[in-house]
Design an enzyme around this catalytic site. Structure first.
Site, PDB file in Angstrom:
ATOM      1  N   GLY A 111       2.283  17.697  30.701  1.00 40.08           N
ATOM      2  CA  GLY A 111       2.242  18.622  29.556  1.00 40.08           C
ATOM      3  C   GLY A 111       2.260  20.087  29.947  1.00 40.08           C
ATOM      4  O   GLY A 111       2.078  20.967  29.107  1.00 40.08           O
ATOM      5  N   ALA A 112       2.496  20.372  31.240  1.00 41.12           N
ATOM      6  CA  ALA A 112       2.480  21.772  31.678  1.00 41.12           C
ATOM      7  C   ALA A 112       3.893  22.328  31.837  1.00 41.12           C
ATOM      8  O   ALA A 112       4.080  23.451  32.276  1.00 41.12           O
ATOM      9  CB  ALA A 112       1.713  21.897  32.987  1.00 41.12           C
ATOM     10  N   ASP A 161      16.001  18.713  34.873  1.00 39.15           N
ATOM     11  CA  ASP A 161      14.737  18.235  35.439  1.00 39.15           C
ATOM     12  C   ASP A 161      14.977  17.081  36.400  1.00 39.15           C
ATOM     13  O   ASP A 161      14.394  17.011  37.486  1.00 39.15           O
ATOM     14  CB  ASP A 161      13.795  17.758  34.330  1.00 39.15           C
TER      15      ASP A 161
HETATM   16  C1  GLA Z   1      13.208  20.630  29.272  1.00 35.78           C
HETATM   17  C2  GLA Z   1      14.441  19.734  29.410  1.00 35.78           C
HETATM   18  C3  GLA Z   1      15.473  20.367  30.334  1.00 35.78           C
HETATM   19  C4  GLA Z   1      15.776  21.808  29.948  1.00 35.78           C
HETATM   20  C5  GLA Z   1      14.499  22.594  29.717  1.00 35.78           C
HETATM   21  C6  GLA Z   1      14.746  23.974  29.137  1.00 35.78           C
HETATM   22  O1  GLA Z   1      12.529  20.713  30.488  1.00 35.78           O
HETATM   23  O2  GLA Z   1      14.070  18.475  29.888  1.00 35.78           O
HETATM   24  O3  GLA Z   1      16.647  19.574  30.347  1.00 35.78           O
HETATM   25  O4  GLA Z   1      16.619  21.858  28.836  1.00 35.78           O
HETATM   26  O5  GLA Z   1      13.593  21.932  28.842  1.00 35.78           O
HETATM   27  O6  GLA Z   1      15.466  24.744  30.042  1.00 35.78           O
END
Ligand code: GLA
Length: 361
Positions: A111-112, A161
């Site tokens: 959640g961070a 991510d």
């Molecule tokens: C979340 C999503 C990523 C990206 C970011 C914003 O972490 O999982 O794919 O879009 O938000 O940059």
């Protein structure tokens, strides 16, 4: 339930993956743009072995929770959903996955905004790749993990991510073109280090507002006759778009430029300035900040040795990241927290790691 008991006398296959902190390039990935994340030293560890019955058994050491899933079952919520998502995505790509026991422990905070879910997905897929001898490369793993997140967590996320967790290390930035998936491993600006502080505000609106922002970007691209905002090369085209779509697209346009500029190589001072501009754009044009993130990032900017600061991740809560002169991040973090943690706010230092934040895990 502990590790030995869970695996009885059999030896599991183990793998791990890190969380990520994005330094620049926010809300650009689902617009086919550029991102610049770095891995966290905090990691998620997954151990896997065949099941002794015909069900899947998942255990989280941190949550002290076990879930059992029939071969055709579907979990409603919780950490098991991400693991289940990875298994089902492998099956959908034609791989056979037998019933398994999967044990998870993690030091990536949940959640961070540091992508604990991507770390869990990538660690799970890495462990399954080894156990089942699957012919998957690191990009395949990131793609499968992203699909698991979209289908099983309901967030229409981009691929940053999962690519960061699959390809980044904790001492380099990954400059990723999310359209071609070409990437470059880059050093941080010289004599700089990263500071990350959690605002203590959970990202409750994140999923619904995130999907809304993504749809707004698609509307803006359509209004300009573009396949995606990546194709927006002239800011004057923005005049063809109504609000609020125009300011969403303006954020993406300038955020891509800032990220490409930073990746081309710049001083710590310039990089910090780009981070400050990114925060202002996320607050005013993209409207994903909240008062706590504005206060926290401003306190970070004012701390000695800090070159620039911004919210990191999707927004609506989570953490802020700063670029600092080497050797100054820990003291800057302590000074920021002494000011931020008043009026019931509960910020905490996530990076650099100290004994309290779980160093060496
Ligand atoms: C979340 C999503 C990523 C990206 C970011 C914003 O972490 O999982 O794919 O879009 O938000 O940059």
């Amino acid at each position: 339930m502990n590790f030995e008991k869970f695996f009885d006398s059999c030896t599991p296959v183990e793998a791990s993956a890190p969380g990520r902190v994005n330094l620049l390039g926010e809300h650009t990935d689902y617009n086919d743009g550029f991102v610049l994340p770095i891995a966290t030293p905090m990691r998620t560890h997954v151990a896997v072995a065949p099941s002794r019955d015909d069900a899947f058994h998942f255990h989280s050491e941190d949550l002290d929770d076990t879930v059992v899933l029939g071969q055709r079952g579907r979990l409603a919520s919780g950490f098991g959903r991400y693991i289940e998502g990875c298994i089902r995505m492998l099956e959908q790509s034609g791989h056979t996955v037998p019933p398994l026991r999967i044990y998870v422990r993690s030091t990536v905070p949940v959640g961070a905004g540091l992508s604990s879910s991507a770390a869990l997905e990538v660690a799970t897929l890495r462990a399954l790749r080894t156990l089942l001898k699957l012919p998957l490369n690191d990009i395949d793993i990131a793609r499968l993990a992203q699909k698991a997140e979209i289908v099983y967590a309901g967030v229409q996320c981009g691929i940053m991510d999962q690519m960061a967790s699959s390809l980044c290390d904790a001492s380099h930035m990954l400059f990723l073109d999310t359209h071609s998936l070409e990437s470059q491993v880059l050093s941080l600006p010289s004599d700089c280090e990263v500071l990350v502080i959690d605002s203590g505000v959970a990202r409750t609106l994140a999923a619904s507002k995130y999907n809304e922002r993504r749809a707004e970007c698609e509307t803006a691209a359509r209004a300009m006759g573009l396949a995606s905002l990546r194709e927006l090369h002239h800011a004057d085209l923005l005049n063809q778009v109504d609000e609020p779509y125009r300011r969403r697209a303006r954020h993406v346009y300038f955020e891509n430029a800032r990220t490409a500029r930073a990746a081309a190589g710049c001083s710590g001072a310039e990089f910090g300035q780009l981070m400050n501009e990114s925060h202002a754009s996320l607050r005013d044009d993209y409207e994903v900040s909240i008062p706590e993130l504005d206060v926290l990032s401003q306190l970070m900017r004012e701390a000695p040795g800090v070159l620039g600061a911004r919210l990191t991740g999707a927004g609506f809560g989570g953490a802020c990241v700063a670029l600092c002169e080497s050797g100054s991040a820990a003291a800057a973090g302590a000074s920021v927290l002494s000011k931020y943690n008043t009026d019931g706010r509960r910020g905490r230092l996530l990076m650099p790691q100290t004994e309290q934040t779980g160093a060496n895990t």
